[in-house]
Design a protein around this motif. Structure first.
Motif, PDB file in Angstrom:
ATOM      1  N   LEU A 194      48.101  46.517  35.652  1.00 40.87           N
ATOM      2  CA  LEU A 194      47.333  47.757  35.584  1.00 40.87           C
ATOM      3  C   LEU A 194      48.116  48.878  34.909  1.00 40.87           C
ATOM      4  O   LEU A 194      47.521  49.835  34.392  1.00 40.87           O
ATOM      5  N   GLY A 195      49.429  48.748  34.875  1.00 42.45           N
ATOM      6  CA  GLY A 195      50.236  49.750  34.206  1.00 42.45           C
ATOM      7  C   GLY A 195      50.167  49.679  32.695  1.00 42.45           C
ATOM      8  O   GLY A 195      50.639  50.599  32.008  1.00 42.45           O
ATOM      9  N   HIS A 196      49.569  48.611  32.185  1.00 39.96           N
ATOM     10  CA  HIS A 196      49.530  48.414  30.734  1.00 39.96           C
ATOM     11  C   HIS A 196      48.131  48.574  30.144  1.00 39.96           C
ATOM     12  O   HIS A 196      47.983  48.455  28.917  1.00 39.96           O
ATOM     13  N   PRO A 199      42.114  51.713  33.225  1.00 40.20           N
ATOM     14  CA  PRO A 199      41.592  51.204  34.499  1.00 40.20           C
ATOM     15  C   PRO A 199      40.343  50.344  34.320  1.00 40.20           C
ATOM     16  O   PRO A 199      39.359  50.796  33.736  1.00 40.20           O
ATOM     17  N   PRO A 200      40.373  49.093  34.782  1.00 39.96           N
ATOM     18  CA  PRO A 200      39.202  48.217  34.666  1.00 39.96           C
ATOM     19  C   PRO A 200      38.048  48.672  35.557  1.00 39.96           C
ATOM     20  O   PRO A 200      38.211  49.550  36.419  1.00 39.96           O
ATOM     21  N   ALA A 201      36.906  48.042  35.354  1.00 34.53           N
ATOM     22  CA  ALA A 201      35.727  48.362  36.162  1.00 34.53           C
ATOM     23  C   ALA A 201      35.843  47.767  37.566  1.00 34.53           C
ATOM     24  O   ALA A 201      35.535  48.424  38.561  1.00 34.53           O
ATOM     25  N   ALA A 202      36.268  46.502  37.644  1.00 35.80           N
ATOM     26  CA  ALA A 202      36.220  45.811  38.937  1.00 35.80           C
ATOM     27  C   ALA A 202      37.101  44.576  38.912  1.00 35.80           C
ATOM     28  O   ALA A 202      37.425  44.039  37.845  1.00 35.80           O
ATOM     29  N   LEU A 203      37.456  44.137  40.095  1.00 38.02           N
ATOM     30  CA  LEU A 203      38.007  42.798  40.316  1.00 38.02           C
ATOM     31  C   LEU A 203      36.894  41.959  40.916  1.00 38.02           C
ATOM     32  O   LEU A 203      36.280  42.357  41.919  1.00 38.02           O
ATOM     33  N   GLU A 227      43.901  47.782  48.279  1.00 42.55           N
ATOM     34  CA  GLU A 227      44.635  49.050  48.371  1.00 42.55           C
ATOM     35  C   GLU A 227      45.051  49.541  46.991  1.00 42.55           C
ATOM     36  O   GLU A 227      44.941  50.723  46.678  1.00 42.55           O
ATOM     37  N   VAL A 228      45.515  48.625  46.163  1.00 42.81           N
ATOM     38  CA  VAL A 228      45.919  48.977  44.800  1.00 42.81           C
ATOM     39  C   VAL A 228      44.708  49.402  43.977  1.00 42.81           C
ATOM     40  O   VAL A 228      44.744  50.397  43.236  1.00 42.81           O
ATOM     41  N   LEU A 229      43.611  48.655  44.106  1.00 45.54           N
ATOM     42  CA  LEU A 229      42.404  48.948  43.332  1.00 45.54           C
ATOM     43  C   LEU A 229      41.797  50.288  43.735  1.00 45.54           C
ATOM     44  O   LEU A 229      41.389  51.089  42.883  1.00 45.54           O
ATOM     45  N   ALA A 230      41.734  50.526  45.042  1.00 44.55           N
ATOM     46  CA  ALA A 230      41.080  51.742  45.536  1.00 44.55           C
ATOM     47  C   ALA A 230      41.796  52.993  45.052  1.00 44.55           C
ATOM     48  O   ALA A 230      41.160  54.023  44.776  1.00 44.55           O
ATOM     49  N   GLU A 231      43.114  52.937  44.925  1.00 40.49           N
ATOM     50  CA  GLU A 231      43.878  54.091  44.428  1.00 40.49           C
ATOM     51  C   GLU A 231      43.446  54.479  43.019  1.00 40.49           C
ATOM     52  O   GLU A 231      43.585  55.623  42.610  1.00 40.49           O
ATOM     53  N   GLY A 233      40.269  53.672  41.788  1.00 36.94           N
ATOM     54  CA  GLY A 233      38.814  53.705  41.702  1.00 36.94           C
ATOM     55  C   GLY A 233      38.182  52.418  41.226  1.00 36.94           C
ATOM     56  O   GLY A 233      36.985  52.381  40.899  1.00 36.94           O
ATOM     57  N   ILE A 234      38.947  51.343  41.180  1.00 31.63           N
ATOM     58  CA  ILE A 234      38.453  50.054  40.687  1.00 31.63           C
ATOM     59  C   ILE A 234      37.674  49.351  41.808  1.00 31.63           C
ATOM     60  O   ILE A 234      38.138  49.277  42.946  1.00 31.63           O
ATOM     61  N   LEU A 235      36.505  48.827  41.487  1.00 31.38           N
ATOM     62  CA  LEU A 235      35.644  48.182  42.478  1.00 31.38           C
ATOM     63  C   LEU A 235      36.133  46.769  42.799  1.00 31.38           C
ATOM     64  O   LEU A 235      36.795  46.126  41.990  1.00 31.38           O
ATOM     65  N   TRP A 236      35.747  46.294  43.983  1.00 30.98           N
ATOM     66  CA  TRP A 236      36.028  44.921  44.389  1.00 30.98           C
ATOM     67  C   TRP A 236      34.697  44.209  44.608  1.00 30.98           C
ATOM     68  O   TRP A 236      33.877  44.639  45.420  1.00 30.98           O
ATOM     69  N   ILE A 237      34.488  43.125  43.859  1.00 29.20           N
ATOM     70  CA  ILE A 237      33.292  42.286  43.991  1.00 29.20           C
ATOM     71  C   ILE A 237      33.714  40.974  44.633  1.00 29.20           C
ATOM     72  O   ILE A 237      34.540  40.244  44.076  1.00 29.20           O
TER      73      ILE A 237
END
Length: 428
Positions: A194-196, A199-203, A227-231, A233-237
């Protein structure tokens, strides 16, 4: 059967695979058994790819479908539909997602398509995180995020997909680590990725990878990912097409094994809820579901006859505690299969939970996958009256066992004994 197979080959695509050197035509079923056109009886340990969830020809579902067919079969979503509203209410409550909205489709592929549309629209990004060894369906967009090359015929995609470590516990660069260190390494890899990128839409992730051979990470991995995604704003599907409705025994949904972070932003479902009728769907919190700014309908999603089947099937599942049965009978079956595996050097691992069990085969004395052995065991089991599936990531070398959730202890023992004989015959 030869004549029907020749007709199949003459008019259907070459890539439409069938099981067995001499494919079989199933004509009817009852309970956990099916019969072919020659009258042979089989114990069904695959349920039409985890779709016959409760039982073949379940009277409650058959009655509901018959009665609904006598009233009205279809109207589309342009009209109010009582069975669709009733099933949506029940699914929304069961999902665990707050302020949930439900959209019905006709398949798991279409459900995942819809989830991708929602995520990319909501986040205004076409980047998707997916797991290595994953499978999410047959459509153009679903193939584009599938991390299993055996089921991904093209690299072309409307999405940019970034693949993440963690879906396979016992293979790959982190396999030698403890569960806690495995999770930490996968989280570090995710953070580095994610550092490269923007920000993606979702996992999107299957709690247990289905086509991938019933592999899974340690419990808690997706909570740590969340926890990493929520920081950011990335969604979890959570792709619950194969893991949903209590099949894993311990939980009603696969995501609940990672429940420290709470429910996903979206979950997709299909297969078992219709017990053979074509039902799929997406559950999402209202903010995400309602983000689309144009009209949409579904012609066949949520049609009355499939909703009637879903309602009857879900009621039967809950009233007869089939989740508890999956836990009890599945636990016994897994232990029985592990005892068998200990006597067979070609079995690398028996894994899974509930009535979702994978048996991975390798060339004896090595860690090399053995797809030929898996095919041979599939054939040998069929000869003795047992239907199973197969799958796997690097090659199709894992046997997939997923009977209807009403499986009895006696049937579990019968199936295990047939499988033991099939493994022995192939080993010899």
């Amino acid at each position: 059967m030869t004549d029907l197979y020749a007709r199949h080959q003459a008019v259907l695509p070459d890539w439409l695979a069938t099981y067995y050197a001499d494919p079989i035509e199933l004509t009817h079923g009852e309970g956990r058994h099916v019969w072919d056109a020659q009258g042979n009886k089989y114990l069904d340990f695959f349920g039409g790819i985890l779709t016959t969830m409760t039982a073949h020809a379940l009277p409650e579902v058959t009655k509901a479908v018959t009665e609904q067919a006598g009233r009205i079969i279809h109207s589309s979503t342009l009209y109010l539909n009582r069975p669709m509203v009733e099933l949506a209410e029940r699914v929304a409550k069961l999902s665990g997602i707050p302020d949930a909205r439900v959209f019905f489709t006709t398949s798991g592929t279409e459900a995942n398509d819809t989830a991708l549309l929602l995520a990319t629209s909501y986040r205004q990004s076409n980047q998707i995180l997916a797991m290595r060894n994953s499978y999410h369906g047959r459509s153009f967009s679903a193939v584009g995020i599938t991390g299993n090359k055996g089921w991904s015929p093209t690299s072309l995609s409307p999405l940019q997909t970034l693949y993440v470590h963690g879906g396979v516990r016992t293979r790959g660069p982190y396999a030698h680590l403890s569960d806690a260190d495995f999770i930490a390494a996968c989280v570090d890899d995710l953070k580095d990725l994610l550092g490269h990128v923007r920000p993606p839409a979702a996992l999107i992730a299957e709690p247990i990878q289905g086509v991938g051979g019933f592999t899974s990470p340690p419990d808690g991995l997706y909570a740590a990912f969340r926890e990493v995604l929520a920081e950011r704003g990335i969604l979890w599907i959570a792709d619950e097409v194969q893991t949903g409705w209590g099949r894993t025994g311990e939980h009603f949904w696969g995501w609940q094994a990672h429940a420290a972070s709470g429910p996903p932003d979206m979950l997709t479902f299909a297969k078992g809820i219709g017990n053979g009728m074509s039902i799929g769907g997406v559950v999402a919190r209202a903010e995400v579901m309602n983000c689309l700014d144009s009209n949409s309908i579904s012609t066949f999603g949520g049609t009355q006859i499939t909703m009637a089947a879903g309602l009857a099937n879900l009621s039967y599942l809950l009233e007869h505690d089939l989740q508890g049965n999956a836990r009890r009978v599945g636990g016994l079956l897994i232990e029985r299969l592990r005892a068998i595996a200990a006597q067979h050097p070609g079995v690398r691992e028996v894994r899974g939970r509930g009535l979702m069990i994978g048996v991975e085969l390798v060339k004896p004395g090595t860690d090399e996958a053995d797809p030929d052995a898996a095919t041979a065991v599939l054939e040998a089991a069929r000869e003795e009256g047992l239907l199973i599936g197969k799958g796997g990531g690097h090659s199709t070398s894992a046997l997939r066992i997923a009977p209807p959730l009403s499986l009895t202890v006696a049937e579990a023992e019968e199936g295990a004994a047939i499988l033991e004989g099939a493994l022995r015959s192939v080993q010899q």
